[in-house]
Design a protein around this motif. Structure first.
Motif, mmCIF file in Angstrom:
data_model
loop_
_atom_site.group_PDB
_atom_site.id
_atom_site.type_symbol
_atom_site.label_atom_id
_atom_site.label_comp_id
_atom_site.label_asym_id
_atom_site.label_seq_id
_atom_site.Cartn_x
_atom_site.Cartn_y
_atom_site.Cartn_z
ATOM 1 N N PHE A 20 0.619 -1.307 -0.033
ATOM 2 C CA PHE A 20 -0.064 -0.191 0.082
ATOM 3 C C PHE A 20 0.906 1.150 0.114
ATOM 4 O O PHE A 20 0.490 2.219 -0.624
ATOM 5 C CB PHE A 20 -0.851 -0.027 1.210
ATOM 6 N N ASP A 21 2.053 1.198 0.596
ATOM 7 C CA ASP A 21 2.868 2.389 0.348
ATOM 8 C C ASP A 21 3.258 2.446 -1.131
ATOM 9 O O ASP A 21 3.416 3.761 -1.540
ATOM 10 C CB ASP A 21 4.108 2.144 1.412
ATOM 11 N N ASN A 22 3.468 1.405 -1.773
ATOM 12 C CA ASN A 22 3.991 1.460 -3.293
ATOM 13 C C ASN A 22 2.581 1.985 -4.026
ATOM 14 O O ASN A 22 3.056 2.829 -4.897
ATOM 15 C CB ASN A 22 4.241 0.067 -3.813
ATOM 16 N N VAL A 23 1.479 1.704 -3.747
ATOM 17 C CA VAL A 23 0.331 2.166 -4.390
ATOM 18 C C VAL A 23 0.217 3.744 -4.004
ATOM 19 O O VAL A 23 -0.081 4.490 -4.915
ATOM 20 C CB VAL A 23 -0.995 1.461 -3.577
ATOM 21 N N LYS A 24 0.300 3.936 -2.792
ATOM 22 C CA LYS A 24 0.272 5.400 -2.496
ATOM 23 C C LYS A 24 1.269 6.460 -3.135
ATOM 24 O O LYS A 24 1.249 7.487 -3.817
ATOM 25 C CB LYS A 24 0.336 5.894 -0.970
ATOM 26 N N TYR A 25 2.408 5.928 -3.147
ATOM 27 C CA TYR A 25 3.623 6.558 -3.961
ATOM 28 C C TYR A 25 3.547 6.470 -5.484
ATOM 29 O O TYR A 25 3.453 7.750 -6.092
ATOM 30 C CB TYR A 25 5.066 6.017 -3.704
ATOM 31 N N LEU A 26 3.199 5.610 -6.183
ATOM 32 C CA LEU A 26 2.887 5.621 -7.499
ATOM 33 C C LEU A 26 1.504 6.239 -7.914
ATOM 34 O O LEU A 26 1.586 6.862 -9.003
ATOM 35 C CB LEU A 26 2.848 4.094 -8.122
ATOM 36 N N THR A 27 0.563 6.380 -6.884
ATOM 37 C CA THR A 27 -0.500 7.236 -7.269
ATOM 38 C C THR A 27 -0.290 8.619 -7.253
ATOM 39 O O THR A 27 -0.581 9.500 -8.368
ATOM 40 C CB THR A 27 -1.768 6.712 -6.320
ATOM 41 N N ILE A 28 0.671 9.230 -6.273
ATOM 42 C CA ILE A 28 0.737 10.638 -6.282
ATOM 43 C C ILE A 28 1.913 10.672 -7.396
ATOM 44 O O ILE A 28 1.976 12.090 -8.005
ATOM 45 C CB ILE A 28 1.576 10.943 -4.979
ATOM 46 N N VAL A 29 2.593 10.091 -7.814
ATOM 47 C CA VAL A 29 3.364 10.165 -9.159
ATOM 48 C C VAL A 29 2.538 10.459 -10.368
ATOM 49 O O VAL A 29 3.040 11.520 -10.916
ATOM 50 C CB VAL A 29 4.421 8.973 -9.534
ATOM 51 N N LEU A 30 1.477 9.671 -10.457
ATOM 52 C CA LEU A 30 0.483 9.946 -11.550
ATOM 53 C C LEU A 30 -0.289 11.236 -11.215
ATOM 54 O O LEU A 30 -0.544 12.161 -12.436
ATOM 55 C CB LEU A 30 -0.623 8.989 -11.572
ATOM 56 N N VAL A 31 -0.450 11.720 -10.091
ATOM 57 C CA VAL A 31 -1.022 12.878 -9.936
ATOM 58 C C VAL A 31 -0.359 13.954 -10.414
ATOM 59 O O VAL A 31 -0.669 15.062 -11.231
ATOM 60 C CB VAL A 31 -1.353 12.983 -8.239
ATOM 61 N N GLY A 264 4.575 -5.662 -4.771
ATOM 62 C CA GLY A 264 3.851 -5.875 -3.331
ATOM 63 C C GLY A 264 5.354 -5.910 -2.498
ATOM 64 O O GLY A 264 5.234 -5.694 -1.052
ATOM 65 N N ARG A 265 6.651 -6.185 -3.072
ATOM 66 C CA ARG A 265 7.734 -6.272 -2.107
ATOM 67 C C ARG A 265 8.216 -4.708 -1.892
ATOM 68 O O ARG A 265 8.089 -3.865 -2.395
ATOM 69 C CB ARG A 265 8.815 -6.973 -2.920
ATOM 70 N N LYS A 266 9.244 -4.730 -0.982
ATOM 71 C CA LYS A 266 9.942 -3.469 -0.692
ATOM 72 C C LYS A 266 10.821 -2.706 -1.952
ATOM 73 O O LYS A 266 11.827 -3.530 -2.075
ATOM 74 C CB LYS A 266 10.417 -3.418 0.710
ATOM 75 N N PHE A 267 10.877 -1.713 -2.363
ATOM 76 C CA PHE A 267 11.572 -1.086 -3.010
ATOM 77 C C PHE A 267 12.321 0.222 -2.470
ATOM 78 O O PHE A 267 11.941 0.700 -1.414
ATOM 79 C CB PHE A 267 10.984 -0.678 -4.471
ATOM 80 N N TRP A 268 13.089 1.009 -3.338
ATOM 81 C CA TRP A 268 13.770 2.323 -2.797
ATOM 82 C C TRP A 268 12.461 3.285 -2.535
ATOM 83 O O TRP A 268 12.815 4.159 -1.489
ATOM 84 C CB TRP A 268 14.836 2.744 -3.710
ATOM 85 N N PHE A 269 11.480 3.162 -3.319
ATOM 86 C CA PHE A 269 10.500 4.164 -3.003
ATOM 87 C C PHE A 269 9.342 3.985 -2.037
ATOM 88 O O PHE A 269 8.444 4.686 -1.711
ATOM 89 C CB PHE A 269 9.775 4.305 -4.303
#
Length: 367
Positions: A20-31, A264-269
């Motif tokens: 879900f942290d990945n989801v939130k980061y990638l969503t704000i990137v799209l914004v 789903g796994r942990k990345f740098w972002f």
């Protein structure tokens, strides 16, 4: 592969938070990409196609994830305090800040100030307050998604639903928040199988191709939900009966495609996902400065290489704004503690186990 998806969503807390942290980061990137691309859409059909595709689902996805994270909101003093400190206070502070910013940069000191007429980005915080405060109601009634969609459709058919409190947007995006409320971890598990990921690729590609085809004659305002359908492309009020549900279904399909490919796994972002509210509230100052100061007047930016540069700059901007140093600087206005304003609340006591039964371990989701 399905088992790995299940583990990422329903398994350990760290795996679940990473997704879900990945989801939130990638969503704000799209914004931010959508905001950065807007000035480029006037001269590029390709950018317009990407812009339309992103706008078809990025704010619905934002609302859906916000709903999912709000499932435990129960009007308790602790959560009401978090609602005030995490939504109401930032809304007031940044609404004032953006209004003053406009007055100074545009030298328009007659521009009105009103907390009931959110400026630019601020409508989402106002919407989040309304959505979250009504969460217990949506969780209590039968068919909440259907009821919310009926409300959104009715509002879209009414041009008399005014601009106060951005009510058109608040209610037309409401169904996506309610969908998030009724989702469970197993729903994300089903979306993130490899079969769904394979399906998502042609669906996403078809959406981009369709957007490219309609780009010269399609009004992006359909995806903003700022007003009713009346008068838009010659539509009547009755057209809202099919237009609003159609846009709702389109957004859900594209959101599902997006969620299917979020890792789903942990990345740098991954850790940056915790700072998306900071990026959302702050990036508007840069975006508006770029528009008002004529940054987009440089012809090079309207070439393919320039469009790529604008995209990368937007991603870099939003990434920096999600980092811990930025969060530390602005935490006092984005997530203030405000202990002085609230009475201390006593933690809930666990009930004693019934005689003859084993003591159960109870976990409570935050929200």
């Amino acid at each position: 592969m399905a088992g790995q998806a299940a583990q990422a969503i329903t398994g350990g807390g760290k795996a679940r938070e990473s997704y879900f942290d990945n989801v939130k980061y990638l969503t704000i990137v799209l914004v931010v990409c959508g905001h950065a691309w807007e000035p480029l859409t006037y001269g590029s059909r390709a950018v317009t196609a990407l812009y339309l595709t992103v706008y078809a689902f990025h704010m619905p996805a934002f609302a859906l994830v916000s709903g999912y994270m709000s499932r435990s909101f129960d009007m308790s003093p602790r959560r009401l305090k978090r609602l005030v400190t995490g939504v109401v206070v930032p809304y007031v502070v940044f609404e004032v800040a953006y209004t003053l910013f406009y007055k100074v940069v545009q030298d328009d000191w007659k521009y009105p100030f009103s907390l009931l007429d959110p400026w630019y980005l601020m409508w989402f915080l106002l919407a989040l307050f309304v959505w979250r405060i009504t969460t217990p109601l949506w969780l209590a009634i039968r068919q909440p998604v259907l009821v919310s969609l009926v409300i959104a459709t009715a509002v879209s058919m009414s041009p008399d639903t005014g601009g106060d409190m951005a009510l058109q947007r608040v209610l037309q995006f409401l169904p996506f928040f309610v969908v998030g409320l009724v989702l469970r971890p197993e729903h994300f598990e089903r979306v993130r199988t490899w079969r769904m990921r394979v399906v998502a690729l042609p669906v996403g590609l078809a959406a981009v191709v369709a957007a490219y085809w309609v780009a010269p004659r399609f009004d992006a305002g359909w995806f903003y939900h700022r007003g009713s359908v009346v008068g838009r492309d010659g539509m009547t009020a009755w057209d809202g009966l099919w237009a609003t549900p159609a846009l709702f279904l389109l957004a859900l399909v594209l959101t599902a495609c997006f969620l299917a490919w979020v890792p789903g796994r942990k990345f740098w972002f991954t850790a940056l996902g915790a700072g998306t509210i900071y990026a959302y509230l702050l990036h508007g100052f840069v975006i508006k400065t770029a528009r008002w100061d004529g940054w987009y007047k440089h012809e090079w930016l309207h070439t393919p290489l320039g469009e790529v540069a604008v995209t990368l700059a937007g991603i870099a901007l939003i990434t920096v704004l999600c980092t811990n140093p930025v969060r530390r600087v602005f935490r006092f206005v984005v997530e203030p503690r405000m202990e002085w304003a609230f009475r201390p609340t006593e933690p809930k006591k666990r009930p004693e186990p019934a005689a003859g039964r084993d003591r159960e371990r109870v976990t409570v989701a935050g929200g």
